[in-house]
Design a protein around this motif. Structure first.
Motif, PDB file in Angstrom:
ATOM      1  N   THR A 549      15.747 -17.323  27.204  1.00  0.00           N
ATOM      2  CA  THR A 549      14.395 -17.301  27.761  1.00  0.00           C
ATOM      3  C   THR A 549      14.193 -15.961  28.445  1.00  0.00           C
ATOM      4  N   ILE A 550      13.036 -15.412  28.222  1.00  0.00           N
ATOM      5  CA  ILE A 550      12.592 -14.259  29.002  1.00  0.00           C
ATOM      6  C   ILE A 550      11.081 -14.261  28.875  1.00  0.00           C
ATOM      7  N   ARG A 551      10.384 -13.756  29.919  1.00  0.00           N
ATOM      8  CA  ARG A 551       8.923 -13.821  29.853  1.00  0.00           C
ATOM      9  C   ARG A 551       8.444 -13.151  28.580  1.00  0.00           C
ATOM     10  N   THR A 552       7.763 -13.875  27.693  1.00  0.00           N
ATOM     11  CA  THR A 552       7.358 -15.247  27.844  1.00  0.00           C
ATOM     12  C   THR A 552       7.617 -15.981  26.537  1.00  0.00           C
ATOM     13  N   HIS A 553       8.873 -16.008  26.144  1.00  0.00           N
ATOM     14  CA  HIS A 553       9.189 -16.714  24.911  1.00  0.00           C
ATOM     15  C   HIS A 553      10.622 -17.235  24.909  1.00  0.00           C
ATOM     16  N   PHE A 554      10.825 -18.217  24.040  1.00  0.00           N
ATOM     17  CA  PHE A 554      12.174 -18.693  23.734  1.00  0.00           C
ATOM     18  C   PHE A 554      12.629 -18.002  22.461  1.00  0.00           C
ATOM     19  N   ALA A 555      13.921 -17.794  22.340  1.00  0.00           N
ATOM     20  CA  ALA A 555      14.469 -17.383  21.050  1.00  0.00           C
ATOM     21  C   ALA A 555      15.715 -18.230  20.793  1.00  0.00           C
ATOM     22  N   PRO A 556      15.802 -18.898  19.627  1.00  0.00           N
ATOM     23  CA  PRO A 556      14.753 -19.022  18.626  1.00  0.00           C
ATOM     24  C   PRO A 556      13.665 -19.989  19.093  1.00  0.00           C
ATOM     25  N   ASP A 557      12.444 -19.858  18.531  1.00  0.00           N
ATOM     26  CA  ASP A 557      11.393 -20.805  18.888  1.00  0.00           C
ATOM     27  C   ASP A 557      10.968 -21.703  17.725  1.00  0.00           C
ATOM     28  N   ASN A 558      11.543 -21.449  16.544  1.00  0.00           N
ATOM     29  CA  ASN A 558      11.368 -22.370  15.407  1.00  0.00           C
ATOM     30  C   ASN A 558      12.778 -22.776  14.984  1.00  0.00           C
ATOM     31  N   ILE A 559      13.105 -24.038  15.196  1.00  0.00           N
ATOM     32  CA  ILE A 559      14.467 -24.484  14.890  1.00  0.00           C
ATOM     33  C   ILE A 559      14.373 -25.534  13.787  1.00  0.00           C
ATOM     34  N   GLU A 560      15.040 -25.269  12.649  1.00  0.00           N
ATOM     35  CA  GLU A 560      15.032 -26.251  11.556  1.00  0.00           C
ATOM     36  C   GLU A 560      16.467 -26.620  11.231  1.00  0.00           C
ATOM     37  N   GLY A 561      16.632 -27.653  10.424  1.00  0.00           N
ATOM     38  CA  GLY A 561      17.982 -28.047  10.000  1.00  0.00           C
ATOM     39  C   GLY A 561      18.619 -29.089  10.905  1.00  0.00           C
ATOM     40  N   ILE A 562      17.852 -29.616  11.881  1.00  0.00           N
ATOM     41  CA  ILE A 562      18.385 -30.679  12.754  1.00  0.00           C
ATOM     42  C   ILE A 562      18.186 -32.012  12.044  1.00  0.00           C
ATOM     43  N   LYS A 563      19.174 -32.910  12.168  1.00  0.00           N
ATOM     44  CA  LYS A 563      19.101 -34.206  11.475  1.00  0.00           C
ATOM     45  C   LYS A 563      19.111 -35.350  12.491  1.00  0.00           C
ATOM     46  N   VAL A 564      18.409 -36.432  12.133  1.00  0.00           N
ATOM     47  CA  VAL A 564      18.473 -37.649  12.935  1.00  0.00           C
ATOM     48  C   VAL A 564      19.950 -38.034  13.070  1.00  0.00           C
ATOM     49  N   GLY A 565      20.369 -38.372  14.286  1.00  0.00           N
ATOM     50  CA  GLY A 565      21.777 -38.733  14.512  1.00  0.00           C
ATOM     51  C   GLY A 565      22.625 -37.569  14.991  1.00  0.00           C
ATOM     52  N   ASP A 566      22.047 -36.362  14.963  1.00  0.00           N
ATOM     53  CA  ASP A 566      22.800 -35.226  15.506  1.00  0.00           C
ATOM     54  C   ASP A 566      22.868 -35.309  17.029  1.00  0.00           C
TER      55      ASP A 566
END
Ligand code: RUQ
Ligand code: CUA
Length: 638
Positions: A549-566
């Motif tokens: 975090t740093i003003r004013t964004h997160f990195a990464p801010d688009n996170i894909e590849g997460i699965k239910v149950g993770d």
């Protein structure tokens, strides 16, 4: 508001008193007539208070930091209680601080803050506070105002007489409020007299790091050890503990523990105890207890410590003496010179003051009056220096102004009485609103109190504030003690129940306050030191998101590849290197709290997605004009 019967409960004791009197709530104070009081508490916008005051939150398990004389609340520091505002006790880094042999305990009853001392004076390094329910002591770092260590007290039933310090912070003490079988065993409760014991513990504090370790425990007869102070000056090397229930009652204590005219102050020679332990006179007991601390990487660690040296009081002559003291004493306070030990006999009609000089002479001359559980009882007349006569009703706690006066809180008659050391005469009294428990003078337990104010910490505030339903705020009252007559200056509300508080000049603390954690020193194993290191790593069903975090964004801010149950661990590093710029982090539907990440810090939170979709996350702390833009999405797939 006249009430015929008022039921009052004294904290720290187990006493219910039916008072057929209209004390407390009946004597509503006249409005007005405060003269220049407003000017005395006015701290102009942009200027600082003279004192920091640290007040216990009681059953909130927290410490509140106030300024005096303004009564302004600056910060609530979570200690024994989880705090979603800060993610304390929710983040993976801070959860270990709440580990005990009973499991993860997210609450306690925090009574007595104690500032660290060097040569009997406040040094502004650390604040200690006890957990009464699941016996623990915590240490707070006063450069960060964060809890950095907790230690469980083994062989204890209720850690009330704690964490009072020896004059150089050599030890913090802990005594058992509720005697229990020690070691624990399954016995009839009615076998109290044969089977129940207390312990008095000395926890060593490392002078450089502040780290605590149970140095030794003393097994003592089974009565309730309530509060304590250490000797100083001539009485250096001793500590004093009030006690009640010398009747050893196991039921209806409000009656059965109030039979004896006198209970005891236990005088413990801790210097001798140290020697005895060094000579191997302690039995090594297997007493597993948790020691939890923030390590060099600002990550909580838990270890289980097992071996504890135990000295059995009755087998070690000279270690403890009992000083008879009327009647069910609660407070136990030592004056700045170290000569006088003042007891608050909550059922006594006077305030007894013992003399350390007379105590020593009585011990040398063996002026004993029998023994209790193998411990010699001294003769009351041989030790008492004087009695403050007709002080009021229900004396509890005493603090000192360094000008030769003691100030004692009177719970039942709701007042503070000022009396003179040496002559024991009452010289002034002032009503409190209402039912005062502890009272506090800045440095009032040290060799040289700072004086100036006494703060009343009151249990009941009926009719003092705007009503808030059945529960009203508890409160503090600031009283000027610079003149002959005490003068009420200010009422201000407090969080939880303030038992005790301590205060010291702001100059001891404010210039050492940390502004941010240097990012190059961040050794958290999941820290990142630049935005380019931000990434997502999968390890089986566990996902580590290294988020910056740093003003004013997160990195990464688009996170894909997460699965239910993770199991998704967000390790959020705040890369800011600027004062007062935390960022927050929260994910929709999280069953955990938010995180609040201070500049330069890394904090981790676990999230377990339950269904597919695209889930937003955002910063919860308004950090700049583009704070609303500080957000991102996580895509969860089946
Ligand atoms: S105790 S007043 Cu721990 Cu006196 Cu509360
Ligand atoms: Cu970062 Cu708001």
């Amino acid at each position: 508001m006249i009430r015929k019967h008022k039921e009052v409960a004294i904290c720290g004791g187990l006493l219910l008193i039916w008072l057929t009197l209209a004390v407390g709530c009946s004597k509503k104070q006249e409005v007005g007539g405060f003269g220049d009081a407003a000017a005395k508490v006015y701290v102009a916008p942009g200027t600082y208070d003279e004192f920091y005051a640290f007040m216990s939150g009681g059953f909130s398990g927290q410490v509140a930091v106030y300024g005096l004389p303004s009564g302004r609340l600056f910060r609530v520091i979570p200690v024994f209680s989880q705090d979603p505002e800060k993610g304390y006790g929710y983040s993976e880094e801070t959860k270990p601080l709440l580990n005990t042999t009973h499991g993860f305990i997210p609450w306690d009853d925090a009574h007595h803050p104690q500032l660290s001392m060097t040569d009997g004076q406040t040094d502004g390094r650390w604040l200690f506070i006890n957990g009464n329910n699941t016996p623990r002591i915590a240490r707070l770092d006063l450069t960060t105002f964060e809890t950095v260590e907790t230690i469980e007290i083994p062989n204890s039933g209720g850690n009330h007489g704690s964490p009072f310090l020896t004059p150089n912070t050599e030890y913090v003490v802990a005594s058992t409020r509720f005697s229990v079988p020690i070691p624990q065993k399954d016995v009839p409760i009615s076998s109290y007299k044969e089977n129940f014991k207390g312990t008095i513990s000395y926890i060593k504090v490392d002078s450089a790091s502040g780290r605590m370790k149970v140095a030794f425990q003393i097994l003592v007869p089974g009565i309730n050890y309530d509060l304590s102070r250490s000797g100083k000056g001539p009485s250096y090397g001793w500590s004093f503990f009030s006690s009640y229930n010398s009747e050893q009652a196991n039921t209806q204590l409000e009656v059965n523990a109030s039979q004896n005219d006198k209970d005891f102050i236990a005088a413990v020679n801790w210097k001798l105890a140290e020697d005895l332990v060094a000579q191997g006179k302690g039995q090594i007991w297997k007493s597993p207890h948790y020691h939890n601390y923030m390590d060099h990487a600002d990550v909580g660690q838990s270890e289980v410590v097992t071996d504890v040296p135990v000295l059995v009081a009755e087998e070690n002559p000279g270690l403890i003496y009992y000083i008879p003291t009327p009647k069910s004493p609660h407070g136990c306070d030592v004056d700045p010179s170290g000569e006088y030990i003042v007891a608050g006999g909550k059922l006594a009609a006077l305030i007894p003051v013992h003399s350390f000089t007379k105590f020593q002479a009585a011990v040398a001359a063996k002026e004993f009056d029998g023994e209790f559980g193998g411990i010699p009882i001294l003769k009351y007349e041989s030790v008492v220096a004087g009695e403050v006569k007709e002080p009021g009703l229900g004396p509890l706690h005493t603090e000192f102004d360094g000008q030769g006066f003691g100030y004692t809180s009177m719970f039942l008659s709701s007042e503070i009485v000022k009396w003179k050391l040496g002559t024991w005469e009452v010289v002034d009294r002032i009503p409190t609103y209402y039912s005062i428990g502890h009272l506090m003078i800045p440095g009032g337990d040290t060799k040289q109190p700072y004086g100036k104010y006494v703060v009343a910490l009151n249990k009941i505030t009926k009719d003092r504030y705007l009503p808030t339903g059945p529960e009203l705020t508890q409160s503090a009252q600031l009283i000027d003690i610079t003149g002959d007559k005490m003068k009420l200056l200010l009422d201000f509300p407090t969080i939880g129940e303030p038992h005790y508080a301590q205060a010291c000049p702001a100059t001891l603390i404010k210039d050492k306050s940390l502004r941010w954690y240097p990012i190059e020193e961040n050794k958290n194993p999941f820290a990142i030191h630049a935005e380019g290191e931000a990434r997502v790593e999968r390890d089986g069903k566990t996902v580590h998101v290294y988020l910056s975090t740093i003003r004013t964004h997160f990195a990464p801010d688009n996170i894909e590849g997460i699965k239910v149950g993770d199991k998704v661990y967000f390790h959020v590093t705040n890369l800011e290197q600027d004062w007062d710029v935390p960022h927050g982090f929260s994910v929709m539907g999280s069953t955990n709290s938010e995180l609040l990440i201070l500049p330069g810090q890394t904090r981790t939170i676990l999230w377990e997605p339950k269904q597919p979709g695209v889930i937003p996350f955002y910063c919860t702390d308004f950090c700049s004009a583009l704070h609303q833009e500080m957000q991102g999405w996580i895509r969860v797939s089946i």
